[in-house]
Every structure is written in C-alpha cells, then in structure tokens.
Design a protein around this motif. Sequence first.
Motif, PDB file in Angstrom:
ATOM      1  N   THR A 102       0.831  -1.211   0.000  1.00 41.44           N
ATOM      2  CA  THR A 102       0.000   0.000   0.000  1.00 41.44           C
ATOM      3  C   THR A 102       0.858   1.250   0.000  1.00 41.44           C
ATOM      4  O   THR A 102       0.533   2.238  -0.678  1.00 41.44           O
ATOM      5  N   SER A 106       0.632   4.035  -2.890  1.00 43.54           N
ATOM      6  CA  SER A 106       0.236   5.377  -2.456  1.00 43.54           C
ATOM      7  C   SER A 106       1.310   6.401  -2.808  1.00 43.54           C
ATOM      8  O   SER A 106       0.996   7.544  -3.176  1.00 43.54           O
ATOM      9  N   ASP A 109       0.948   7.169  -6.616  1.00 43.07           N
ATOM     10  CA  ASP A 109      -0.171   8.074  -6.906  1.00 43.07           C
ATOM     11  C   ASP A 109       0.054   9.452  -6.300  1.00 43.07           C
ATOM     12  O   ASP A 109      -0.357  10.463  -6.867  1.00 43.07           O
ATOM     13  N   HIS A 110       0.710   9.502  -5.142  1.00 39.08           N
ATOM     14  CA  HIS A 110       1.017  10.789  -4.509  1.00 39.08           C
ATOM     15  C   HIS A 110       1.899  11.648  -5.402  1.00 39.08           C
ATOM     16  O   HIS A 110       1.682  12.861  -5.542  1.00 39.08           O
ATOM     17  N   PHE A 117      -6.415   7.090  -6.206  1.00 38.40           N
ATOM     18  CA  PHE A 117      -5.722   5.976  -5.546  1.00 38.40           C
ATOM     19  C   PHE A 117      -6.468   4.661  -5.808  1.00 38.40           C
ATOM     20  O   PHE A 117      -6.851   3.941  -4.897  1.00 38.40           O
ATOM     21  N   ILE A 120      -5.173   1.049  -4.465  1.00 40.30           N
ATOM     22  CA  ILE A 120      -5.174   0.710  -3.046  1.00 40.30           C
ATOM     23  C   ILE A 120      -6.341  -0.232  -2.767  1.00 40.30           C
ATOM     24  O   ILE A 120      -7.511   0.109  -3.018  1.00 40.30           O
ATOM     25  N   ARG A 128      -9.762   2.094   5.416  1.00 38.36           N
ATOM     26  CA  ARG A 128      -9.723   2.841   4.154  1.00 38.36           C
ATOM     27  C   ARG A 128     -10.282   4.259   4.316  1.00 38.36           C
ATOM     28  O   ARG A 128      -9.789   5.201   3.680  1.00 38.36           O
ATOM     29  N   PHE A 131      -7.585   6.365   5.665  1.00 44.51           N
ATOM     30  CA  PHE A 131      -6.584   6.553   4.615  1.00 44.51           C
ATOM     31  C   PHE A 131      -7.016   7.651   3.650  1.00 44.51           C
ATOM     32  O   PHE A 131      -6.217   8.522   3.273  1.00 44.51           O
ATOM     33  N   ASP A 132      -8.290   7.639   3.252  1.00 48.21           N
ATOM     34  CA  ASP A 132      -8.784   8.624   2.291  1.00 48.21           C
ATOM     35  C   ASP A 132      -8.789  10.037   2.868  1.00 48.21           C
ATOM     36  O   ASP A 132      -8.712  11.017   2.114  1.00 48.21           O
ATOM     37  N   LYS A 137      -0.671  10.578   2.101  1.00 47.84           N
ATOM     38  CA  LYS A 137      -0.967   9.170   2.342  1.00 47.84           C
ATOM     39  C   LYS A 137       0.274   8.297   2.547  1.00 47.84           C
ATOM     40  O   LYS A 137       0.247   7.368   3.360  1.00 47.84           O
TER      41      LYS A 137
END
Length: 270
Positions: A102, A106, A109-110, A117, A120, A128, A131-132, A137
Amino acid sequence: DTFRILLPNMLLLGALTGGLVYYEVTHHVTFKSSTIFHQILGFVLSMLLVFRINSAYDRWWEGRKHWGALVNNTRNLMVKLDSIIPEEHRKDKIYLKNLIITFVFSLKDHLKDTKQFKDITDFEGFNREEFDKRSHKPNYVAGLIMKHIEKLRKQGVISDERMLFINAELQSFLDITGACERIKNTPIPFSYSMFLKKIIFIYVITMPIAFSIDFKYWAIPVVMLIFYAFASIELISEEVEDPFGDDANDLPTQEISERIKAGLNEIYPS
C-alpha cells in the motif's frame, strides 16, 4: 510525439520561408547573405540545450535510482520480517506485507498528484476511510508500519536487536519519499527556461532571411529541420524533468509498483 506537436509551427515557419523566397525571386531582390550570426548563435544555443537536456536527464535518472532503491528495500524488509517474526504470527506478516504494498502504490499516486488511488485495496486491519482522509498518504501508511512493528516489539515478538536489523529499510521509505518530492517540487528555474525559448525563437525566426538567398526554395526544408531539432530538445527536456507523470518518457512507476507487489507476494504468499 514531438513531431506531431511541432508540426503546425513547422508548417507555419515553412510557409513564411517560402513566401520570403517567392518575394525575393519575383522581385529580384539581392543582398549579401551572411550566416555568421547563426553560426555564433547556433553554437551558444547548442551549449545551452546540452545543459538543459543534461539537467532534465539527471532529474529523471535520480528518480529512477530512488525507485530502484525502493524495489530493493521493500524486498529486503519483507525477507527480514519473514525471518524474524515467528510463523504463529502469520497474520502480522500478511498485514505488514499489505502495508508495504500500500505504501508503494500510495507513493506512486502521490507523486502523480492523483486523488483517486485506485490501486489501493482493502485488507484486514486497514481503515480505508481514515486513509482517504489523509492529505499525505505515504506518511500515513509508513506510520502504520512503524506502529505495528513497535506493537510487536512491546509484545516481545521482535527484540530490540532485531529492530536495529530492520531500521535502515524502514527509514529509507520516507527518505525516498522526500527525495522524490524534492525532484517533483523543484523544477528548472522558470527564467532559464524562458530565456532558452526566447533564444530559440530569435534563432528560428531569422533563419529564413539568412538561408533564403543561398538556398532558394531548399531553404524551406532546411529551416523546418533545424527548428524541429532545436525545439524537440526543449520539449523532451520539459517532459523528462518531471519523471513521475504519465507521459511516454516518464518513469514506469506503475510497472515498478506491480513488480514490487509481485515480488513481495512471492517472498511471503498470503
């Protein structure tokens, strides 16, 4: 791609050159043509473009080295965790492996500035929704990894000596994140990029005058080719100086992330 992007400008420049040649031929315009200006300016421009493409490539290569280090460190960490955590704590191993995967996705995508994302996936013990909510992240996931390992240390599953054994890989995750963010958030100075574009424009826009007398209508393809060569280097430099996007020449971070996931699943199958 560079040819497709530059084609309208190349055609416009070719039409300008053709119109100038036609005027000179039909009106019998004669003057002494000298290309010494373009020889001197072309040399200076070449040096600037060499520095430009080298600077952009250095950023691309540095990003590739950091992602290569991420591949190695995730594998090393998983191998170490598999060896120091007893098999009766299988759920902890699977949880940490999923957290590492993860973290990688992450981070990918970051660096792309995406908000979706999509890669994930949910797994047991992972919140989750929390996380969102997080803006950074990768930091959040790295914190979850550290907290769970510290939990295992307090339970006596991992000794203090073994914590030192895995500390380097754990620390490298955020070191790599910071290094990639530095590359992404520190572009080539805008003034230098604009200056180079101005020099290219001056060089190109004056080429028809210098070459039309000597080459006549052959000046059209000559001018278009020179413009394509110089402008393409600038376009390529702009693309590779930010290596974490989705352009054709950017780093294949999606492919690297999938390779890391496959490697970790092979080291410790779920």
